[in-house]
Design a protein around this motif. Structure first.
Motif, short mmCIF file in Angstrom:
data_model
loop_
_atom_site.label_atom_id
_atom_site.label_comp_id
_atom_site.label_asym_id
_atom_site.label_seq_id
_atom_site.Cartn_x
_atom_site.Cartn_y
_atom_site.Cartn_z
N PRO A 132 -24.24 -25.33 -44.08
CA PRO A 132 -25.41 -24.49 -44.37
C PRO A 132 -25.44 -23.20 -43.56
O PRO A 132 -25.84 -22.15 -44.08
CB PRO A 132 -26.60 -25.39 -44.02
N PHE A 133 -25.04 -23.26 -42.30
CA PHE A 133 -25.10 -22.07 -41.43
C PHE A 133 -24.07 -21.04 -41.86
O PHE A 133 -24.39 -19.85 -42.02
CB PHE A 133 -24.86 -22.49 -39.98
N LEU A 134 -22.83 -21.45 -42.05
CA LEU A 134 -21.79 -20.53 -42.50
C LEU A 134 -22.14 -19.93 -43.85
O LEU A 134 -22.01 -18.72 -44.07
CB LEU A 134 -20.44 -21.25 -42.57
N THR A 135 -22.61 -20.77 -44.77
CA THR A 135 -23.01 -20.30 -46.09
C THR A 135 -24.13 -19.27 -45.99
O THR A 135 -24.10 -18.24 -46.68
CB THR A 135 -23.46 -21.48 -46.96
N ALA A 136 -25.11 -19.53 -45.15
CA ALA A 136 -26.24 -18.62 -45.01
C ALA A 136 -25.80 -17.26 -44.48
O ALA A 136 -26.23 -16.22 -45.00
CB ALA A 136 -27.29 -19.24 -44.08
N LYS A 137 -24.97 -17.26 -43.46
CA LYS A 137 -24.56 -15.99 -42.86
C LYS A 137 -23.66 -15.18 -43.79
O LYS A 137 -23.79 -13.96 -43.90
CB LYS A 137 -23.86 -16.24 -41.53
N LEU A 138 -22.73 -15.86 -44.47
CA LEU A 138 -21.86 -15.15 -45.40
C LEU A 138 -22.65 -14.67 -46.62
O LEU A 138 -22.46 -13.54 -47.10
CB LEU A 138 -20.71 -16.05 -45.83
N GLY A 139 -23.55 -15.51 -47.11
CA GLY A 139 -24.38 -15.12 -48.25
C GLY A 139 -25.26 -13.93 -47.93
O GLY A 139 -25.42 -13.01 -48.75
N ALA A 140 -25.84 -13.92 -46.72
CA ALA A 140 -26.70 -12.79 -46.32
C ALA A 140 -25.88 -11.50 -46.21
O ALA A 140 -26.35 -10.42 -46.58
CB ALA A 140 -27.38 -13.10 -44.99
N ALA A 141 -24.64 -11.62 -45.71
CA ALA A 141 -23.78 -10.43 -45.62
C ALA A 141 -23.46 -9.90 -47.01
O ALA A 141 -23.46 -8.67 -47.24
CB ALA A 141 -22.49 -10.80 -44.88
N PHE A 142 -23.21 -10.80 -47.95
CA PHE A 142 -22.94 -10.38 -49.33
C PHE A 142 -24.14 -9.64 -49.91
O PHE A 142 -23.99 -8.56 -50.51
CB PHE A 142 -22.61 -11.61 -50.19
N VAL A 143 -25.33 -10.20 -49.75
CA VAL A 143 -26.54 -9.57 -50.31
C VAL A 143 -26.75 -8.19 -49.69
O VAL A 143 -27.06 -7.21 -50.40
CB VAL A 143 -27.76 -10.47 -50.07
N SER A 144 -26.57 -8.09 -48.39
CA SER A 144 -26.75 -6.80 -47.71
C SER A 144 -25.78 -5.76 -48.24
O SER A 144 -26.16 -4.61 -48.51
CB SER A 144 -26.55 -6.99 -46.20
N GLY A 145 -24.52 -6.14 -48.42
CA GLY A 145 -23.54 -5.19 -48.93
C GLY A 145 -23.77 -4.81 -50.36
O GLY A 145 -23.63 -3.63 -50.74
N LEU A 146 -24.16 -5.76 -51.20
CA LEU A 146 -24.35 -5.49 -52.62
C LEU A 146 -25.58 -4.66 -52.88
O LEU A 146 -25.56 -3.74 -53.72
CB LEU A 146 -24.43 -6.81 -53.39
N GLN A 147 -26.68 -4.94 -52.21
CA GLN A 147 -27.95 -4.28 -52.50
C GLN A 147 -28.09 -2.93 -51.81
O GLN A 147 -28.90 -2.10 -52.23
CB GLN A 147 -29.12 -5.20 -52.14
N GLY A 148 -27.27 -2.71 -50.77
CA GLY A 148 -27.28 -1.42 -50.11
C GLY A 148 -28.43 -1.25 -49.14
O GLY A 148 -29.27 -2.14 -48.96
#
Length: 735
Positions: A160-176
């Motif tokens: 859950p922790f690794l998924t959360a941090k990687l997922g948040a990084a993806f959202v930040s990069g995609l949404q700008g």
């Protein structure tokens, strides 16, 4: 020339009407978005409102509203478009990088390419075309709880922790980071408690305990909704506690909207609302199903017809029109934030040119991430890296020259994909005798050659033809043609997109035994989207690389690692179990006995594991001996590269409470960075009180008192398997 007064009058009338809507507040870019959206929705008829709640939303010419298709994909690069786009490694491979910075940049580059495609669609008047919009139904942050799940390749692994941090990084990069406009809109899926089996996903009713729900299945969703501010959420096919996810009291109303205060949009998974009636059989009519989904906050139906019954549902007083309005406001708020109703000169992203597709920096990052993702599982007697001065090299196996296998699923199509064979050939050059033979298929010994179709491959003969090589490189594993979403696969070990066994297909092990018997060194390169059990190979093959589905640059990346121009630094985001008997029933969603957090057996290769061509030493690990509950904890350490190569280390911090009912250990911090040979790097982890929480049987978080064990190193504190670094463990007394 005579002009008809009637025609002139009609033309003038048309122009006036065409210009009239531009005076409405909905088109005034100086007004707040909320006011503009409210004005827009107030001007729609009931029928127009309902039509806008389908994933294929039609144009409304009288208001100047263009058609829009909500469905688009960007799992690891812009997918399924008619254009050539950059294809990065599959999501599970990107998880193996343990690098949030790379993942954020990958998402940003993908969004840039997506904007370029959308800009062209706007120019061509094709905004209603699928896979050309700006609302991407990614990332998949379901927990990869069972390696048999074919769609696990789309996730960031089992933690859950690794998924959360990687997922948040993806959202930040995609949404700008523009304060006014979204670069693109991400969507966290599939909410929630969803991870196979594929053949039963439309009928499954899961009853997770509150501990597992809050300890495992929800943390990543909470991170993306509450902290990363993801624009969208997709609700899953399955039911939870008897209610379909898209109409679930606990998930949708209580947690998502009330507790987490989510104000973005929710889409159903495709045809999930149909399942209310056809499969779950929780609703007698489509009108009842549609109304219930909307009342639970599902704003878009990905499907064909169920939401069309909302018109009658309103007229029959099953649902109030103001609830339809609430969904419409959320949907149009997203479209306004994407700049679809503002002058193009005001929206910075409308200037992105089509030429950014497959830009050099995008392709370079795809190659870098493929290199970062490769996990060195075994390297007996330092067989790797290989010398480029070899005279004869044999490359064998079903994945050696298979480019499609490198692209994963939910993928785009690049102008060129480098196969493993091609990458090795380019690395070695023309002076090396490179011999290639596919040899076998993935699961059978039927000869793949057209000239010998239907005949069985002679495994001994294949090995004999490679016996005079200096080294044999076998490229096997599995492929996206065998595992994925609701697939019709007729092969031993596979069913419906899932796997019925995690063992490497037997025919591959048999061929490897023959190759081993030649006496020549054998390197096994594994391509897979999930954990594969390779017990014989672990004991018998001297060098094993796990290369996942590495995207367009996979072949070049594998060659770079094989021949030493790149030092492998990938780490496993999933546990590699030793056999099928290690796994609970696939349909059992209890986490007991699953993943490194609750598995009490001995893993073949544990979560977080990965070797390097160099070695690292951890020293000067500092943390307090006692702490007050509710206070943050600082952990510092020195990492020294004690080997002969520069390398990248993935520092992992785990916490465990041995005196309470909690995971055996849980990842609570990680950092990836380069350490040159002989260099020492200092690292710092700051654990906040929420990082030190555990979940009780009622789903409530609390911080225990007593012993807290913290470990810092290049993997888990497991002594049964050799790694390239030590792990330092200390105990803190929490008062």
């Amino acid at each position: 020339m005579k002009v008809s007064l009637v025609a002139l009058g009609l033309t003038c009338c048309t122009i006036v009407k065409a210009q009239e809507y531009k005076s409405y507040p909905m088109w005034n870019a100086a007004l707040p978005v909320e006011q503009r959206v409210t004005d827009l929705v107030s001007r729609l008829t009931l029928e127009e409102k309902v039509a806008q709640m389908l994933n294929t939303a039609p144009a409304i010419p009288r208001l100047g509203i263009p058609a829009y298709e909500w469905w688009n994909e960007v799992l690891h690069g812009v997918a399924r478009t008619p254009y050539k786009t950059t294809v990065f490694p599959q999501a599970i491979a990107m998880a193996a990088t343990w690098d949030t910075a790379s993942l954020k940049l990958m998402a940003h580059y993908s969004a840039i390419e997506g904007r370029a495609i959308n800009n062209r669609a706007v120019e061509e008047g094709k905004t209603g075309d699928r896979y050309k919009g700006l609302t991407y139904w990614t990332p998949n942050i379901n927990i990869f709880r069972d390696p048999r799940w074919g769609r696990g390749q789309e996730t960031y692994g089992e933690d859950p922790f690794l998924t959360a941090k990687l997922g948040a990084a993806f959202v930040s990069g995609l949404q700008g980071d523009d304060p006014r406009y979204l670069l693109a809109a991400a969507c966290a899926k599939h909410y929630a408690v969803h991870s196979g089996p594929e053949p039963t996903r439309h009928t499954d009713n899961i009853n997770p305990g509150l501990h597992d729900l809050w300890d495992t299945y929800l943390p990543a969703f909470r991170e993306l909704v509450v902290n990363a501010k993801v624009a969208g959420v997709m609700c899953a096919y399955n039911a939870i506690n008897g209610q379909p996810c898209c109409g679930n009291d606990l998930l949708m109303n209580d947690i998502l909207r009330n507790q987490w205060k989510f104000t973005g949009y929710v889409t159903s998974d495709c045809w999930a609302i149909d399942d209310f009636v056809k499969n779950h059989k929780t609703h007698a009519t489509t009108a009842a199903a549609a109304a219930d989904a909307v009342m639970h906050g599902t704003d878009v139906e990905c499907g064909t017809s169920v939401y069309k019954s909302l018109v009658n549902a309103v007229k029959d007083h099953i649902i109030e029109e103001k609830q339809i309005d609430s969904s419409l406001k959320r949907l149009f708020t997203i479209r306004y934030r994407l700049g679809m109703f503002d002058p193009t000169q005001d929206v910075p992203y409308t200037k992105i040119p089509f030429s950014v597709l497959e830009a050099p920096e995008h392709k370079a990052l795809a190659l870098k991430m493929a290199q970062q993702s490769i996990v060195l599982l075994k390297n007996e007697h330092n067989l790797l890296p290989l010398s480029t001065r070899l005279k004869k090299v044999a490359v064998i196996g079903p994945n050696a020259d298979n480019r499609n296998a490198l692209l994963g699923n939910y993928n785009g199509h690049p102008s060129h994909t480098v196969s493993i064979l091609e990458g090795i050939r380019e690395k070695l050059g023309a002076n090396v005798d490179l011999r290639y033979e596919q040899g076998i298929d993935y699961t059978s010994d039927v000869a793949p050659s057209k000239d010998s179709a239907g005949k069985k491959a002679d495994l001994k003969a294949i090995a004999a033809r490679a016996a005079d090589a200096d080294v044999i490189i076998y490229v096997g594993g599995i492929s996206p043609d065998l595992e994925g979403e609701e697939m019709s696969v007729n092969a031993v070990g596979f069913k419906g997109g899932d796997r019925t066994s995690i063992l490497l297909p037997a025919v591959q092990t048999e061929l490897l035994k023959e190759l081993k018997a030649t006496g020549k060194p054998v390197v096994f390169i594994v391509l897979t989207g999930s954990a594969i059990a390779i017990p014989w190979e672990k004991e018998s093959i001297p060098a094993i690389l796990n290369a996942w589905y590495g995207g367009q640059g996979a072949g070049s990346a594998v060659a770079a690692v094989l021949f030493g121009s790149c030092n492998p630094g990938g780490r496993l985001p999933v546990t590699f179990y030793g056999s099928d008997s290690d796994l609970p029933a696939f349909s059992d969603y209890s986490m007991q006995g699953r993943t490194y957090r609750y598995f009490k057996g001995e893993a073949l290769f544990p979560f977080g594991y990965g070797l390097s061509y160099t070695t690292f030493k951890y020293s000067h690990v500092q943390m307090p001996a006692t702490m007050q509950k509710g206070k943050p904890i600082m952990v510092t350490a020195a990492v020294t590269n004690t080997g002969r190569y520069d390398g990248e280390e993935v520092v992992q911090l785990y916490c465990s409470y041995p005196e309470v009912n909690a995971p055996i250990r849980a990842l609570k911090g990680f950092q990836r960075f380069k350490v040159r040979k002989g260099e020492t790097r200092m690292i710092v982890f700051r654990l906040q009180p929420e990082d030190l929480m555990v979940v009780d049987d009622s789903g409530n978080q609390y911080q225990p008192t007593g012993k807290l064990v913290i470990s810092v190193g290049g993997g888990q504190p497991i002594a049964t398997i050799k790694t390239t670094s030590n792990v330092v463990t200390k105990t803190i007394l929490i008062k």
